[in-house]
Enzyme design. Structure first.
Site, PDB file in Angstrom:
ATOM      1  N   GLU A  49     -18.196 -16.007 -33.716  1.00 38.22           N
ATOM      2  CA  GLU A  49     -17.020 -16.757 -33.293  1.00 38.22           C
ATOM      3  C   GLU A  49     -15.900 -15.721 -33.228  1.00 38.22           C
ATOM      4  O   GLU A  49     -15.601 -15.067 -34.228  1.00 38.22           O
ATOM      5  CB  GLU A  49     -16.718 -17.844 -34.334  1.00 38.22           C
ATOM      6  CG  GLU A  49     -15.791 -18.921 -33.876  1.00 38.22           C
ATOM      7  CD  GLU A  49     -16.345 -19.776 -32.733  1.00 38.22           C
ATOM      8  OE1 GLU A  49     -15.534 -20.455 -32.109  1.00 38.22           O
ATOM      9  OE2 GLU A  49     -17.562 -19.756 -32.447  1.00 38.22           O
ATOM     10  N   ASP A  60      -3.718 -21.053 -37.223  1.00 37.26           N
ATOM     11  CA  ASP A  60      -4.148 -19.956 -38.085  1.00 37.26           C
ATOM     12  C   ASP A  60      -3.206 -19.745 -39.258  1.00 37.26           C
ATOM     13  O   ASP A  60      -1.991 -19.779 -39.110  1.00 37.26           O
ATOM     14  CB  ASP A  60      -4.245 -18.648 -37.287  1.00 37.26           C
ATOM     15  CG  ASP A  60      -5.362 -18.692 -36.267  1.00 37.26           C
ATOM     16  OD1 ASP A  60      -6.398 -19.301 -36.596  1.00 37.26           O
ATOM     17  OD2 ASP A  60      -5.200 -18.151 -35.172  1.00 37.26           O
TER      18      ASP A  60
END
Length: 268
Positions: A49, A60
């Site tokens: 990924e 994030d």
């Protein structure tokens, strides 16, 4: 897309789950990034990924934001990321490669052009973190036109309608979110998610991989026990990179150890 099907078939035959590491492409530099990815694969990663660094990454936490900043400092651009991807695919013809992205990067040169580039360099799937399912139709259509699996996030509070939609339109795998919030190894994944996995299976969804807050082997075992087909770990890996930027040899040793232990946890 077929690479995911092959992988899950092979793992099922061996009674293993998938361990999937996440890293930012180009972190801490393009050359080192390739070294890191080769190391992850050699240590037992079942699929990859990968992130394309973005300036405003909403989903994030600080660890992965810092990885993007290191990549930017090394001059990494989306074009360089695609060069890295092409190189990974050339060296590793069978491993599934997924991108974890933000919509701006997909829009930049046009949605169709983006998926065409993905297909050219051998990317298997794309997950766009800031596009909710309800807005995903144009992305899904372009992805499927180019043989790319559209990946959808299944949140812990997903209702039945959303589960059916994800099952119907997702390909490759289903990203099962451990919890709401941002990424980060400190924020441990919350289980159990058995009911979601059961429903996804009932609706014939692509296999579920659990992500967010997965940083130790016990959590991988717990994901598999809940019925997931595997686990994705990002922040814990990116942290190893961050702590060892000045000692690349030590970095690769620690990454090998971490991935080996996490992969071992997928074997029942």
């Amino acid at each position: 897309m077929e690479r995911y099907q092959q992988l899950f078939k092979q793992l099922a035959a061996k009674k293993e789950g998938a361990f999937v590491p996440f890293v930012q492409l180009g972190d801490p530099s393009p050359a080192m990034s390739l070294n890191i990815i080769d190391t992850l694969i050699a240590a037992g990663a079942d699929a990859l990924e990968l992130g394309i660094p973005f300036s405003d990454p909403l989903a994030d936490g600080p660890t992965i934001q810092n990885a993007a900043l290191r990549a930017f400092a090394a001059g990494v651009t989306p074009a360089i990321c695609f060069e890295i991807l092409a190189e990974i695919r050339q060296k590793h013809p069978t491993i599934p490669i997924g991108l974890l992205m933000y919509a701006n990067l997909v829009f930049h040169n046009g949605i169709d052009h983006f998926y065409q580039r993905c297909a050219e360099v051998g990317v298997d799937s794309v997950l766009i973190a800031d596009v909710p399912f309800e807005e995903s139709a144009p992305f899904r259509a372009a992805a499927l036109r180019h043989g790319i699996a559209p990946i959808f996030i299944c949140p812990p509070n997903a209702d039945d309608d959303l589960l059916r939609e994800i099952a119907s339109h997702g390909r490759g795998y289903t990203y099962l979110l451990s919890r709401a919030g941002v990424t980060g190894a400190e924020n441990h994944g919350q289980l159990p998610l058995n009911h979601l996995v059961d429903k996804l299976r009932e609706y014939n969804a692509a296999p579920a991989l659990q992500g967010f807050g997965i940083s130790e082997p016990a959590q991988v075992k717990a994901s598999l026990a809940a019925g997931a087909a595997g686990a994705i770990s990002g922040s814990a890996i990116v942290k190893i990179i961050e702590k060892n930027v000045a000692q690349p040899v030590e970095m690769l040793v620690q990454l090998t150890r971490f991935v080996t232990e996490m992969k071992a946890a997928t074997r029942s």
